[in-house]
Design an enzyme around this catalytic site. Structure first.
Site, PDB file in Angstrom:
ATOM      1  N   HIS A   1       0.744  -1.172   0.172  1.00 39.54           N
ATOM      2  CA  HIS A   1       0.058   0.092  -0.059  1.00 39.54           C
ATOM      3  C   HIS A   1       0.876   1.312  -0.003  1.00 39.54           C
ATOM      4  O   HIS A   1       2.069   1.335   0.433  1.00 39.54           O
ATOM      5  CB  HIS A   1      -0.900  -0.054   1.219  1.00 39.54           C
ATOM      6  CG  HIS A   1      -1.801   1.125   1.272  1.00 39.54           C
ATOM      7  ND1 HIS A   1      -1.683   2.309   1.672  1.00 39.54           N
ATOM      8  CD2 HIS A   1      -3.281   0.819   0.796  1.00 39.54           C
ATOM      9  CE1 HIS A   1      -2.864   3.010   1.431  1.00 39.54           C
ATOM     10  NE2 HIS A   1      -3.815   2.181   0.898  1.00 39.54           N
TER      11      HIS A   1
ATOM     12  N   GLU B   1      -3.634   2.743  -7.410  1.00 36.76           N
ATOM     13  CA  GLU B   1      -4.106   3.781  -6.446  1.00 36.76           C
ATOM     14  C   GLU B   1      -3.047   4.844  -6.361  1.00 36.76           C
ATOM     15  O   GLU B   1      -2.106   4.882  -6.017  1.00 36.76           O
ATOM     16  CB  GLU B   1      -4.284   3.651  -5.069  1.00 36.76           C
ATOM     17  CG  GLU B   1      -5.196   2.383  -4.721  1.00 36.76           C
ATOM     18  CD  GLU B   1      -5.518   2.374  -3.230  1.00 36.76           C
ATOM     19  OE1 GLU B   1      -6.381   2.743  -2.538  1.00 36.76           O
ATOM     20  OE2 GLU B   1      -4.498   1.987  -2.410  1.00 36.76           O
TER      21      GLU B   1
END
Length: 222
Positions: free
Chosen positions: A93, A141
């Site tokens: 992430h 993302e």
């Protein structure tokens, strides 16, 4: 439209910690059942067992390391999150970045324990590199859009479209999720129209005044 995969990342938001994590997970379970979709949750590591033991919902770890049992203080073993009740894990992430070798080690460690892997990426080249490692999913993302409420499918649709094309060329078995700024029903449908199979989102649900209503809106256009 095929049924999407929706993964809600609780991050370290106070609204998604402890018993609050259980409540949001229950809302995810109920909305998923009503809408006929799959909604998974990624609570903090300390809450994996709490959530998985109380709510029948797919639980993902927010991170795993590619380490084996031994002298690895502070690291997270895939076997431990699997035994705590997780079915998969986020890896890389933007708030917990790894280098490529560590991403590969984490993917291999997780898959060895039967965990589904979701490798987060920020652009087309990174997505292509991640696809070569053969995770089950990559989640695109752009970090500058995370938490803004501006969906990547609107701000930068080419990064989603291009990522889907790159993944298909490299490993068609890998599927693409869309993240960053996702919060509404039109965001989900737009992401799927661009070729993704679902979304990874966080604040739009976890920090909502009424998470269940926010989830219902998210799936309202399916």
């Amino acid at each position: 439209m095929d049924s999407p995969l929706i993964v809600v990342n609780f991050k370290t938001y106070s609204q998604g910690t402890g018993e609050a994590a259980v409540k949001i997970a229950a809302a995810c379970r109920d909305v998923a059942a009503d809408a006929g979709v799959t909604i998974g949750v990624a609570p903090q590591l300390c809450d994996i067992y709490r959530v998985s033991s109380q709510v029948d919902v797919p639980v993902y770890a927010q991170h795993v390391d590619g380490v084996s049992p031994g002298s690895n203080t502070g690291h997270v073993m895939a076997s431990c999150v699997q035994q705590a009740g997780a079915v998969g894990s986020l890896i890389n992430h933007s708030e917990c970045r790894l280098n490529l070798a560590d991403i590969e080690a984490s993917v291999r460690a997780a898959q060895a324990e039967g965990l589904t892997t979701i490798v987060c990426t920020n652009n087309i080249p990174t997505t292509a590199a991640a696809a070569a490692l053969a995770p089950e999913y990559v989640a695109v993302e752009p970090p500058e859009l995370i938490g803004t409420g501006v969906p990547v499918s609107q701000a930068d649709p080419d990064v989603v479209r291009g990522s889907v094309e790159a993944v298909k060329r490299i490993n068609p078995d890998v599927q693409v999720l869309c993240g960053a700024g996702i919060s509404r029903g039109e965001d989900l449908t737009a992401a799927m129209d661009l070729g993704s199979v679902g979304v990874l989102l966080a604040s739009g649900i976890v920090k909502a005044e009424d998470p269940r209503s926010a989830l219902e809106d998210l799936v309202s256009q399916l």
